[in-house]
Design a protein around this motif. Sequence first.
Motif, PDB file in Angstrom:
ATOM      1  N   SER A  49      -8.021   4.271 -12.491  1.00  0.00           N
ATOM      2  CA  SER A  49      -6.780   3.579 -12.118  1.00  0.00           C
ATOM      3  C   SER A  49      -6.740   3.223 -10.638  1.00  0.00           C
ATOM      4  N   LYS A  50      -7.307   4.066  -9.765  1.00  0.00           N
ATOM      5  CA  LYS A  50      -7.346   3.738  -8.339  1.00  0.00           C
ATOM      6  C   LYS A  50      -8.271   2.553  -8.072  1.00  0.00           C
ATOM      7  N   GLY A  75      -6.475  -0.659  -8.528  1.00  0.00           N
ATOM      8  CA  GLY A  75      -5.684  -0.993  -7.344  1.00  0.00           C
ATOM      9  C   GLY A  75      -6.515  -1.688  -6.286  1.00  0.00           C
ATOM     10  N   LYS A 118      -3.826  -0.672  -3.791  1.00  0.00           N
ATOM     11  CA  LYS A 118      -3.268   0.411  -4.609  1.00  0.00           C
ATOM     12  C   LYS A 118      -2.334  -0.179  -5.656  1.00  0.00           C
ATOM     13  N   LEU A 119      -2.390   0.340  -6.861  1.00  0.00           N
ATOM     14  CA  LEU A 119      -1.463  -0.116  -7.890  1.00  0.00           C
ATOM     15  C   LEU A 119      -0.028   0.191  -7.466  1.00  0.00           C
ATOM     16  N   HIS A 134       3.747   1.396  -7.820  1.00  0.00           N
ATOM     17  CA  HIS A 134       4.186   2.561  -8.593  1.00  0.00           C
ATOM     18  C   HIS A 134       4.483   2.214 -10.049  1.00  0.00           C
ATOM     19  N   ASN A 159       1.251   1.324 -11.892  1.00  0.00           N
ATOM     20  CA  ASN A 159       0.449   2.534 -12.115  1.00  0.00           C
ATOM     21  C   ASN A 159       1.009   3.346 -13.276  1.00  0.00           C
ATOM     22  N   THR A 219      -1.072   3.947 -16.860  1.00  0.00           N
ATOM     23  CA  THR A 219      -1.407   5.303 -17.316  1.00  0.00           C
ATOM     24  C   THR A 219      -0.513   5.783 -18.451  1.00  0.00           C
ATOM     25  N   LEU A 273       2.552  10.075  -6.323  1.00  0.00           N
ATOM     26  CA  LEU A 273       1.715   8.914  -6.027  1.00  0.00           C
ATOM     27  C   LEU A 273       1.449   8.733  -4.538  1.00  0.00           C
TER      28      LEU A 273
END
Length: 534
Positions: free
Chosen positions: A47-48, A51, A66-67, A69, A72, A76, A464
């Motif tokens: 996931s990072k 981003g 970065k994704l 909030h 993200n 997920t 986060l």
Amino acid sequence: MASDNNLAVLHALDTARTQLYHVKAIVIAGMGFFTDAYDLFCITAVSKLLGRLYYYDPHYPTKVGKLPHKVNNLVTGVALFGTLTGQLVFGWLGDKLGRKKVYGVTLVLMAICAICCGLSFGSSPASVIGTLCFFRFWLGFGIGGDYPLSATIMSEYANKKTRGAFIAAVFAMQGVGIIFAGLVAMCLSAIFLKLYPANPFNEDPIFSTQPEADFLWRLVLMFGALPALLTYYWRMKMPETGRYTAIIEGNAKQAAADMGRVLDMEFEVETDKVSQFKEANNYPLLSQEFYNRHGRHLIGTMTTWFLLDIAFYSQNLTQKDIFPVMGLTKKAYQINAIEEVYETSRAMFIVALLGTFPGYWFTVLFIEKLGRFTIQLVGFFMMSIFMLILGTRYPYFRDEHKLLFFVLYGLTFFFANFGPNSTTFVLPAELFPTRVRSTCHALSAAAGKAGAMVGAFVIQSYTLDGKDDHIKIALIILAFTNMLGFGFTFLVPETKGRSLEEISGEDGGFQKETQMTTGRSFSHVQGSSRLEAF
């Protein structure tokens, strides 16, 4: 001892010695859980990277991509929405159509959607993330179906002396799946890192994110299709469970034939007895009789699974944010994009191998000795203690005792799995009657996924940014939810050493059963006031 009212084929299943078909059932059902866990948790490793690839802003050259909030949390957590829906749909279908008829559908859906996740198309962030979330929802839908079906099939095949260990062994494959989520991502990122080296972000903000990394995350997600495809054939070869064929379909001849092949023995066809057995247990979920017999149990299994999954999924989904604090990974600006995947997945692998994995198998080894109730109580209590210590003394551990932080953090995973994460899966597969067993397990599991969504969309928001106060608050909240789980565990009885029919009262022993487990006027059933057929 089984009740005299029980059917011969069911008594034979309860008293059968452990045979090859038990092992095959564990492997076939367990590979589904391996796939489930891999697909749900591999997103943590990449996931990072998403981003960095899609959300780097050149107007802020010193800020790592970065994704956002909400994005993200959606990436997920969207699979959890699908899982909850799939649990309810397939759980209900498992009782209405039969366990076997819908068992293979879940694997096909998981395999197709895992591949499609890796093929998420488009070049803009909105299109890639949008299609990824779409396919991860349907991936979760297939994963959800595996929960009630695998648990129910294993419980109905197992003998009563080792039933808990067998169901726990199926669920323990979740631990193997989590390990492989870290291992596959680690191995693939190591290969990519060797082929496509790059400077860290603080030296080269643009080219520290290798273009080839776009293939890496896709391969990690697509790998989840492989175990599902390998298992499909063997699932289709499994016969319907004898309990479903006899008690729900009322087909004494087919139940005797199927279980005769499984157990390698002959059974007398008890047509009249099967008809009587079916008629005596023909009450639906939405009836006064079900409420009197199992209402308290269903509340207990749903609440404990809900509270457990708030903590369990918060731990797994937010560990990527806590790893840098523990010193297991470098800061984002100190490494390149593929290196960040490697370090995150390596840390996932270490924590899973040393903390998560052993807990599952301790449950398998000790569940028939200690019992489900004791393991669940101790697990909730120990998780609460360790999380409370970590939360209240967080700055101290972070700055001065990183190793101790790692040990305590790993112990929360250990007691989650040698505790309620395993037992909340086992108990709903044992407590409820055959007619609604799959549905009740689905309701309990869906309550768990509702808790997981609280972890993904609420608790994860606190971690986060990696801020001390926020992580501290998150850990203290999780300690509190675990203590609530400890309290609600008292709503469920111990089930070890008894047949499914004894536990549910299907053998006619309901009055004796409820007196033994509740000690209340619950033991006197006053007629079945049917509300409506479920």
